[in-house]
Design an enzyme around this catalytic site. Structure first.
Site: not given
Ligand code: GDP
Ligand code: IMO
Ligand code: MG
Length: 429
Positions: A40-41, A13, A16, A224
């Protein structure tokens, strides 16, 4: 043209999705290489917010071809839904712009039931998985009893393999006192998804290597993060795949010389969902400020599971380790805007573990659990960063924070983000 790998430098999270969206603008191919719909991206474009789980973020760029690589575990039912949801939002997803590796492994309703059963059996010691069946699917892969996407091409072979797998799963569930899966419904749903996905299935190792040889720009979108990696992460509180740089090579069938850029992504602070050590974790008011209330889509609540994320200060010990095991050539730092308003910011530069000063990441989760961070204090800033687009317009304290992080990690930082929207990026001149 050599490929670029994009990798989460923390516990997932990191942002990415939004960074992949930026890099995809200069790519011809965007390929996921590990994990499944545990990811979840989030990508915000104009008034639309896309949450991608299996499909690479590149799908939002009309000239990009996307690939689900052999290193992934794919739930066909969920993938069919994600394709249909994107199509309903006006994003074209066809066999012309999406390919699924015939060697990717499938996640079945059986794997999801086994994931839940395994977590229930662990009780208080649970991993806190996303309950998407990831672990059991990779266990079947390495146990040499999995089902691959290529098997969906032959409907009869697929239905037979699925039936045998689900019967064996029901035996396991029964032995442990869990409810069985209803075979007919599970098979019917999976067979329908298989028919839908059949035209997308290809030998993607062939296509990726052809693209590389003909000069296409390939972006490998990690899922991840480094500390969820089954080898380099906080075992056993990890996922079951290799999100780190090596995973991109095996997960797409590319040779090591095909890569010349490895981009790490780190948040300006730390977050984690699920169990496991997190040395700089905060609680109370500071954590709440970093987490937000959940009203904004960018607040720290899981994109896949909506669980509140654990929040804490930036941890340079883990970041340095991530730079080392991945060979980052640059680091992108996200969510700088969230740090506005803190008078002082802390960054962990080392740990105290059992009376000793430690500057690297210990191999056991118990040792990391007992680590007490040694902090360096840096001045904060009060300005709202969200409208800043030029490096020179950043407050001095922001530039100071970035430069200190870059110096301690030993990797250049040329890009930061100051908001979730596509254009809220600031590049160093
Ligand atoms: P990922 O799994 O690495 O793609 O990240 P996620 O999408 O799960 O979580 C990142 C969250 O931060 C998302 O809700 C993005 O919209 C948000 N985000 C990313 N970059 C920024 C930023 O620079 N500022 C803010 N406020 N939110 C951001
Ligand atoms: P993105 O791509 C954050 C974490 C789960 C748990 C561990 C194992 O959005 O960054 P799993 O279901 O993979 O067996 O869970 O890994 N986890 C993540 N945490 N972002 C993710 O993906 C994750 N994918 C798995 O919360 O701790
Ligand atoms: Mg994510």
């Amino acid at each position: 043209m050599p490929a670029t790998i994009l990798i989460g430098a923390q516990w997932g999270d990191e942002g990415k999705g939004r960074v992949a969206d930026w890099l995809a603008a200069d790519s011809d191919v965007v390929a996921r290489y590990a994990g499944g719909d545990n990811a979840g991206h989030t990508v915000a474009v104009g008034d639309k917010v896309y949450k991608l789980h299996l499909i690479p973020s590149g799908i939002l760029h009309s000239r990009v071809t996307c690939v689900l690589g052999n290193g992934m575990v794919v739930n066909p039912i969920h993938l069919m839904r994600e394709i249909c949801d994107l199509q309903a939002q006006g994003v074209p997803v066809t066999p012309q712009n999406l390919q699924i590796s015939s060697r990717a492994h499938l996640i079945t309703p059986g794997h999801i039931a086994l994931d839940a059963a395994s977590e229930a059996k662990r009780g208080a010691g649970k991993i806190g998985t996303t309950l998407r069946g990831i672990g059991p699917a990779y266990m079947d892969k390495t146990g040499r009893s999995g089902i691959r996407a290529g098997q969906m091409v032959d409907p009869e072979e697929f239905a037979e393999a699925l039936q045998a797998h689900l019967e064996a799963t029901n035996d396991k569930l029964h032995r442990d006192g869990f409810a069985p899966i209803v075979l007919e419904a599970a098979i019917a749903e999976s067979v329908e998804a298989a028919a839908f996905l059949r035209p997308f299935i290809r030998d993607t190792s062939l296509t990726i290597n052809e693209w590389l040889h003909t000069g296409a720009r390939v972006l490998c979108e990690g899922a991840q993060g480094t500390f969820l990696d089954v080898d380099h992460g906080d075992y056993p509180f990890v996922t079951s795949s290799s999100p780190t740089a090596g995973g991109a090579l095996t997960g797409l069938g590319m040779g090591p010389l095909s890569v010349d850029r490895v981009v790490g992504v780190a948040k300006a602070y730390s977050t984690r969902v699920g169990s496991g050590p997190m040395p700089t974790e905060l609680d109370g008011e500071l954590a709440d400020r970093l987490r937000g209330t959940g009203k904004n889509f960018w607040d720290e609540f899981g994109t896949t599971t909506r669980r509140p994320r654990r929040c804490g200060w930036l941890d340079l010990v883990t970041l340095r380790y991530a730079a080392m095991v991945n060979g980052f050539t640059e680091l992108v730092v996200t969510k700088l805007d969230i740090l506005s308003g803190f008078e002082t910011l802390q960054i962990a530069t080392a740990y105290h573990i059992r009376g000793e000063v430690v500057e690297t990441v210990p191999a056991t989760a118990t040792a990391l659990e007992s680590a007490k961070p040694i902090y360096e204090a840096l001045p904060g800033w009060s300005e709202d960063l969200s409208r800043i687009r030029r490096w020179d317009d950043l407050p001095g304290a922001v530039r100071g924070y970035i430069d200190r992080v870059s110096a301690l990690v030993g990797v250049p930082i040329r890009t930061i983000s100051v908001g979730p929207e596509r254009e809220q990026l600031v590049h160093r001149p």
